[in-house]
Write a protein that holds these residues in place. Structure first.
Motif, short mmCIF file in Angstrom:
data_model
loop_
_atom_site.label_atom_id
_atom_site.label_comp_id
_atom_site.label_asym_id
_atom_site.label_seq_id
_atom_site.Cartn_x
_atom_site.Cartn_y
_atom_site.Cartn_z
N TRP A 123 -1.32 14.87 5.38
CA TRP A 123 -1.58 13.90 4.31
C TRP A 123 -1.99 12.54 4.88
O TRP A 123 -2.83 11.86 4.32
CB TRP A 123 -0.33 13.75 3.44
CG TRP A 123 -0.10 14.91 2.54
CD1 TRP A 123 -0.97 15.93 2.27
CD2 TRP A 123 1.09 15.21 1.80
NE1 TRP A 123 -0.40 16.85 1.41
CE2 TRP A 123 0.85 16.43 1.10
CE3 TRP A 123 2.32 14.58 1.66
CZ2 TRP A 123 1.82 17.00 0.27
CZ3 TRP A 123 3.27 15.15 0.83
CH2 TRP A 123 3.02 16.35 0.15
N LYS A 124 -1.37 12.18 6.00
CA LYS A 124 -1.69 10.88 6.59
C LYS A 124 -3.01 10.90 7.36
O LYS A 124 -3.81 9.96 7.25
CB LYS A 124 -0.56 10.45 7.53
CG LYS A 124 0.73 10.06 6.81
CD LYS A 124 1.79 9.63 7.81
CE LYS A 124 3.08 9.19 7.09
NZ LYS A 124 4.12 8.79 8.07
N GLU A 169 3.24 16.24 6.04
CA GLU A 169 3.13 14.77 6.00
C GLU A 169 2.05 14.29 6.96
O GLU A 169 1.29 13.36 6.65
CB GLU A 169 4.47 14.15 6.35
CG GLU A 169 4.48 12.64 6.16
CD GLU A 169 5.77 12.02 6.64
OE1 GLU A 169 6.24 11.07 6.00
OE2 GLU A 169 6.29 12.47 7.68
N GLN A 170 1.97 14.91 8.12
CA GLN A 170 0.95 14.50 9.09
C GLN A 170 -0.45 14.77 8.56
O GLN A 170 -1.36 13.95 8.71
CB GLN A 170 1.17 15.24 10.41
CG GLN A 170 0.27 14.73 11.54
CD GLN A 170 0.50 15.50 12.82
OE1 GLN A 170 0.32 16.71 12.85
NE2 GLN A 170 0.88 14.80 13.87
N HIS A 227 8.07 13.81 0.86
CA HIS A 227 8.26 12.39 1.18
C HIS A 227 9.74 12.05 1.34
O HIS A 227 10.13 11.32 2.26
CB HIS A 227 7.65 11.52 0.09
CG HIS A 227 6.15 11.50 0.12
ND1 HIS A 227 5.42 11.32 1.29
CD2 HIS A 227 5.22 11.62 -0.87
CE1 HIS A 227 4.13 11.34 1.02
NE2 HIS A 227 3.98 11.52 -0.28
#
Length: 715
Positions: free
Chosen positions: A483-484, A480-481, A422
């Motif tokens: 997780w989103k 991150e992608q 993050h």
């Protein structure tokens, strides 16, 4: 009266024998008759004997019956005595076993005292370890003897109690025997109630256990991590775990652990092991001088000097890897070797986690502090270094802290990884927003040089696109992608994710440049600024990982062509008007040579005045830092201006006074010197227009205005 034998009735006739007397048959009959007589006499005698025997047997039977009646009570008494003897023996036998155990324990205690004195005289480490093993063997045997007494004494007392009560109640034996059994019972009870407890908790066994605890702690203290300080800074060194002790030391520690556990000292054993090994591991890591770990809160990290923070994160990565791969792996191996045989191997993993927990917590809190600190752009690469190091350690962490005991450490490791993902992502995207919003806080450069923000951003992206950071950054973006969008989503490839992210920053840089360009009031200066900046972006990015990632076509279209167009506009607006002053015009309206000469002299005067003005502005206001770009502009400007100047002199030099203008070669030298170096030109080149000639040489190339994707010039 017996009846006469039949043969006795045959009359005997004397005299001469009848001729038949020599008959063999008759002789045989006479012999048989004689034998029968004898047999009959024997049978009669036997019958008489049997009658007497029968009389004697009856008398003997009567005697036996009388004896049997008299012996029967004695037989009952004998059986009862035998039964009583068996019962007493069954009660006394356990007591004898207990007494033998007492004798064995006394013998072992004497041996233990002897071994204790031997230990104090052993100075050689190896001999002392061997003596300690004998000492542990003796303690184990003494404990077994005392345990045997503890188990057997109470049943023996109970059996003696039952026998004494039975004899007292039934009086089946004499009082002397009963009294002796009663005294034995009392003595055995006293031993059980006093001596046994003393032997277990206040005697030599207890003292021996205390000695073993001290020896246990001493041996653990001696097992040190070797060469930890030497590994610091040595990138090529292999961080492999090693055995902390010799086979003899480990075997002795294992034996002592099992002995202490068998004597209800397991908690003490675990406490000693965890305390000593934690201190040893921590002391080994302290040799690396990790003073930076004292600063771990986000506020404290924000207040650190950048050089100190950069050094701290580099040390954290190296020290964390060393702690996991070498120190903790070695400690886990020692835990397993020493404690795996205790409680069926259920406690050694918990002991190891207790040792590792505080060490890992110190590293975790520093990493968490960095991840939670302010999101400054320069922290991106340190965050990526930390993230990449955790990714490389992920497998080892899962193996070292497997099972339920290490779940908390694994969970905190994953949480730190998440924080770094993050933080890294936020720093990257906020950097793009800062460029987009032109938040550098500075006006456009007054000399049209490349802005510091652009220089910083391009070098920043080049570093990010390098081999060292492109893969970790792509993994951060992909993580991150996921997780989103969710685990079931299908993210793009790492290369496309990184390309799109960096392209968005490049476009933000382009918008930032255009924003600064529009703030110039001097249009020529704005073109010089755009030319310098876009040329810098192109030259710094091409033939690099950044250029390959963004694409050659994009770099040429967005940077190179724009820089060339800006150079063309600069040349046109700065030097085009000057050249127009020398353009030929219709002189037919002038009737005589003098008026024509006046016009020619006026043009030359205006040209030179305008040249002075442009030169002064070139010297004071413009800067072209790139040497390659400077040379291209020099060639194009010389060709444009000097050619027009030379042609004008060739056509009208006879109208001009000899000392009112510079020769073409001197003028070319002067124009060339305007583009000499990345900074302003010295005033020594701007002498009187009638100064002497200057020589100049070199090929002159025009600066092209093209939208084609021409081949790149060498930088």
């Amino acid at each position: 009266m017996d009846s006469p034998h039949p043969l006795s009735l045959v009359p005997y006739r004397g005299g001469s024998m009848d001729p038949k007397e020599n008959d063999p048959t008759l002789a045989k009959l006479q012999s048989a008759c004689s034998d029968l007589k004898k047999l009959l006499h024997s049978s009669a005698d036997m019958e008489s004997s049997l009658e007497k025997m029968d009389t004697n047997f009856d008398a003997f039977q009567e005697t036996l019956s009388e004896v049997s009646r008299r012996v029967a009570p004695l037989q009952s008494v004998a059986i009862a005595a035998k039964t009583l003897d068996t019962r007493i023996n069954r009660a006394v036998s356990p007591a004898l076993v207990v007494l033998e155990s007492f004798k064995l324990s006394e013998s072992l205690q004497r041996k233990l005292l002897l071994l204790t004195s031997e230990l104090s005289s052993k100075d050689a480490p190896k001999k002392r370890l061997k003596a300690l093993i004998k000492y542990v063997d003796c303690v184990d045997k003494l404990n077994d003897a005392i345990s045997s007494i503890s188990l057997e004494c109470e049943p023996a007392i109970q059996k003696l109690q039952e026998v004494v009560e039975f004899l007292s109640r039934t009086r089946a034996t004499d009082q002397f025997r009963t009294h002796r059994l009663r005294e034995t019972l009392i003595t055995l009870k006293a031993l059980y109630e006093t001596e046994l407890e003393s032997m277990r908790f206040d005697g030599l066994l207890d003292e021996a256990l205390l000695n073993l605890q001290d020896e246990y702690e001493g041996i653990l203290q001696q097992l040190r991590h070797r060469n930890i300080g030497e590994l610091q800074g040595d990138v090529t060194a292999e961080m492999e775990a090693c055995d902390l002790g010799t086979h003899l030391e480990v075997e002795l520690l294992r034996r002592i652990s099992e002995t202490l556990a068998a004597n209800d000292c397991l908690d003490i054993c675990i406490d000693i092991f965890v305390k000593v090994r934690y201190r040893r591991a921590a002391k080994a890591l302290m040799r690396l001088n990790p003073d930076y770990l004292r600063t771990y809160t986000p506020d404290e990290i924000d207040n650190m000097e950048w050089e100190n923070l950069e050094s701290a994160t580099a040390l954290w990565i190296q020290h964390f890897e060393l702690a996991v791969k070498k120190v903790l792996v070695s400690e886990k191996k020692l835990c397993k070797q020493v404690l795996s045989g205790t409680m069926e191997g259920l406690i050694w993993t918990e002991c190891f986690v207790k040792i590792a927990d505080k060490i890992m917590a110190v590293f975790f809190r520093f990493g968490e502090g960095v991840a939670r600190s302010s999101k400054e752009p320069q922290k991106l690469f340190k965050l990526l270094d930390m993230f990449d190091s955790l990714e490389k350690l992920k497998t080892q962490i899962s193996e070292i802290f497997d099972g339920e005991a290490g779940s908390d450490i694994c969970s905190r490791f994953r949480e730190l990884t998440k924080l770094l993902v993050h933080a890294t992502s936020k720093v990257f995207w906020e950097f793009g927003l800062q460029i987009e919003g032109n938040q550098d806080g500075f006006p456009p450069p007054q000399d049209a040089s490349v802005p510091k923000l652009v220089r910083y951003a391009i070098n920043y992206l080049k570093y990010l696109a390098s081999e060292s950071y492109s893969a970790p950054m792509a993994k951060v973006l992909r993580t991150e992608q996921i997780w989103k969008a969710g685990v079931l989503s299908q993210p793009e490839s790492d290369e496309n994710l990184l390309k799109d992210a960096i392209s968005s920053i490049m476009e933000a840089i382009q918008r930032n440049v255009e924003s600064k360009k529009s703030r110039y009031r001097d249009k020529i200066l704005s073109h010089v600024f755009a030319m310098n900046t876009y040329w810098y972006i192109y030259m710094r990015s091409r033939n690099s990982e950044l250029g390959k990632l963004v694409g050659d076509q994009w770099m040429k279209k967005k940077c190179k062509i724009v820089a060339e167009e800006s150079a063309y506009m600069y040349q046109k607006q700065a030097w085009g008007a000057l050249v127009k002053l020398l353009e030929e015009e219709d002189l037919s309206g002038h009737r005589n040579k003098e008026s024509t000469g006046a016009v020619i002299r006026g043009k030359m005067e205006a040209f030179l005045d305008s040249f002075d003005e442009i030169s002064n502005r070139q010297r004071t206001s413009y800067i072209i830092p790139d040497a390659d770009l400077r040379m291209q502009l020099r060639g194009a400007t010389v060709k444009l201006v000097v050619t027009a100047y030379t042609e004008f002199l060739t056509s009208y030099s006879y109208f001009l006074p000899p000392k009112s203008y510079l020769p073409p070669d001197s003028f070319q030298e002067m124009v060339g010197q305007l583009f000499n170096g990345g900074h302003r030109v010295s005033n020594r080149f701007y002498k009187d227009r009638t100064a002497g000639d200057y020589s100049a040489s070199g090929e002159i190339k025009p600066f092209p205005r093209s939208r084609s994707n021409a081949s790149d010039d060498k930088s």
